[in-house]
Design an enzyme around this catalytic site. Structure first.
Site, PDB file in Angstrom:
ATOM      1  N   SER A   9       0.849  -1.193   0.000  1.00 17.90           N
ATOM      2  CA  SER A   9       0.000   0.000   0.000  1.00 17.90           C
ATOM      3  C   SER A   9       0.883   1.240   0.000  1.00 17.90           C
ATOM      4  CB  SER A   9      -0.915  -0.012   1.227  1.00 17.90           C
ATOM      5  OG  SER A   9      -1.654   1.187   1.269  1.00 17.90           O
ATOM      6  N   HIS A  34      -1.544  -0.986  -4.149  1.00 12.87           N
ATOM      7  CA  HIS A  34      -2.773  -0.451  -3.554  1.00 12.87           C
ATOM      8  C   HIS A  34      -2.605   1.047  -3.330  1.00 12.87           C
ATOM      9  CE1 HIS A  34      -6.510  -0.811  -1.272  1.00 12.87           C
ATOM     10  NE2 HIS A  34      -5.963  -0.087  -0.301  1.00 12.87           N
ATOM     11  N   ASP A  36      -4.518   4.446  -1.829  1.00  9.89           N
ATOM     12  CA  ASP A  36      -5.596   4.910  -0.948  1.00  9.89           C
ATOM     13  C   ASP A  36      -5.974   6.345  -1.252  1.00  9.89           C
ATOM     14  OD1 ASP A  36      -6.099   2.723   0.892  1.00  9.89           O
ATOM     15  OD2 ASP A  36      -4.014   3.013   1.499  1.00  9.89           O
ATOM     16  N   MET A  38      -8.251   9.408   0.033  1.00 10.18           N
ATOM     17  CA  MET A  38      -9.003   9.877   1.208  1.00 10.18           C
ATOM     18  C   MET A  38      -9.395  11.326   1.002  1.00 10.18           C
ATOM     19  SD  MET A  38      -6.472   8.443   4.107  1.00 10.18           S
ATOM     20  CE  MET A  38      -5.880   6.749   4.111  1.00 10.18           C
ATOM     21  N   HIS A  67      -8.510   2.444  -3.827  1.00  9.50           N
ATOM     22  CA  HIS A  67      -9.467   2.344  -2.714  1.00  9.50           C
ATOM     23  C   HIS A  67     -10.008   3.738  -2.402  1.00  9.50           C
ATOM     24  CE1 HIS A  67      -9.766   1.264   1.891  1.00  9.50           C
ATOM     25  NE2 HIS A  67     -10.926   1.594   1.392  1.00  9.50           N
ATOM     26  N   MET A  69     -11.803   6.084  -0.269  1.00  6.76           N
ATOM     27  CA  MET A  69     -12.369   6.378   1.061  1.00  6.76           C
ATOM     28  C   MET A  69     -12.939   7.786   0.978  1.00  6.76           C
ATOM     29  SD  MET A  69      -9.385   4.719   3.359  1.00  6.76           S
ATOM     30  CE  MET A  69      -8.333   4.584   1.941  1.00  6.76           C
ATOM     31  N   MET A 138     -11.939  -4.093   5.637  1.00  2.00           N
ATOM     32  CA  MET A 138     -11.020  -3.242   6.393  1.00  2.00           C
ATOM     33  C   MET A 138     -10.762  -3.931   7.733  1.00  2.00           C
ATOM     34  SD  MET A 138     -10.091  -0.759   4.572  1.00  2.00           S
ATOM     35  CE  MET A 138      -9.029  -0.077   5.846  1.00  2.00           C
ATOM     36  N   ASP A 172      -7.143  -5.254   4.495  1.00  2.63           N
ATOM     37  CA  ASP A 172      -6.367  -4.014   4.432  1.00  2.63           C
ATOM     38  C   ASP A 172      -6.344  -3.373   5.822  1.00  2.63           C
ATOM     39  OD1 ASP A 172      -5.180  -1.629   3.576  1.00  2.63           O
ATOM     40  OD2 ASP A 172      -6.986  -0.867   2.584  1.00  2.63           O
TER      41      ASP A 172
END
Ligand code: DX5
Ligand code: ZN
Length: 220
Positions: A9, A34, A36, A38, A67, A69, A138, A172
């Site tokens: 990640s 991966h 992320d 946010m 991903h 979020m 998660m 994750d």
């Protein structure tokens, strides 16, 4: 059960050298990267935008697991598809209705994913299960790297694996050699790890050890 995959990640990478950090994951034998995203609203943190996904796409050949979020994924999904996401994952707790987004991802020929927070019941994803290529559990509260693994998620993983023998199931948050073993035993086949891989002395050795351990722990 589908093959074990190990995904570093990028959140735990050196922010001053992100392209080299993408290449480091590729040279370490990772199966994907991966990323992320946010928004500072769905979670109390901000991370990357589509340009970082575009950068990663250029920097390495690894499939990009993105991903989201974010509270309103329907505003953002197409930008992350344009940027080169291979798999685009939305949180089931987000405000946008999930079905149109998942259909749009499929129409663009990309893989679809749905993510559940630790407290979200498995039933929450029932309506979208037929539209997803991967379900991500998660195993920390989303928003930050380096948190402790939450073991109460394990029975949910086991329950989904019993229902879906061929589905990609990922975990994750707080994934280390020890917790990866527990997740693989429960039936997860995609192990996403930030701190334990990017901060390892030798990422390649860690990726290969995690893969070997998970393959041995996976249910037959
Ligand atoms: C957390 C992110 C994770 C994070 C995991 O909200 O979704 O992908 O990078 O970091 P570690 O492996 O350090 O818990
Ligand atoms: Zn993530």
């Amino acid at each position: 059960m589908p093959p074990i995959q190990i995904l570093p990640s990028l959140l735990a990478a050196d922010m001053g050298a992100l392209a080299a950090e993408c290449q480091r994951a590729e040279s370490a034998g990772a199966d994907g990267l991966h990323v992320d995203i946010m928004d500072g609203h769905f979670v109390h943190n901000l991370s990357y935008g589509p340009d970082i996904v575009r950068m990663a796409k250029k920097a390495c050949k690894l499939p990009l697991s993105v991903h989201l979020m974010v509270t309103h994924p329907h505003h953002l999904a197409s930008a992350f598809l344009d940027a080169g996401s291979s798999l685009l994952m939305i949180q089931i707790e987000a405000a946008s209705p999930p079905m149109p987004i998942l259909r749009a991802i499929r129409e663009r020929g990309r893989r679809t994913g749905v993510v559940l927070n630790p407290e979200t019941p498995l039933e929450a994803i029932d309506p979208v299960l037929e539209l997803v290529s991967e379900v991500l559990f998660m195993t920390v509260h989303p928003g930050f790297g380096g948190q402790a693994f939450i073991p109460t998620v394990l029975p949910k993983i086991k329950a989904l694996r019993a229902r879906k023998p061929d589905l990609d199931i990922s975990v994750d948050g707080g994934i280390t050699m020890q917790t990866a073993k527990l997740c693989a035993e429960a039936g997860a086949n995609v192990l996403i790890a930030g701190t334990s891989l990017y901060k390892a002395v030798d990422m390649k050795a860690e990726v290969s050890a995690m893969r070997g351990m998970a393959q041995a722990a996976a249910p037959a």
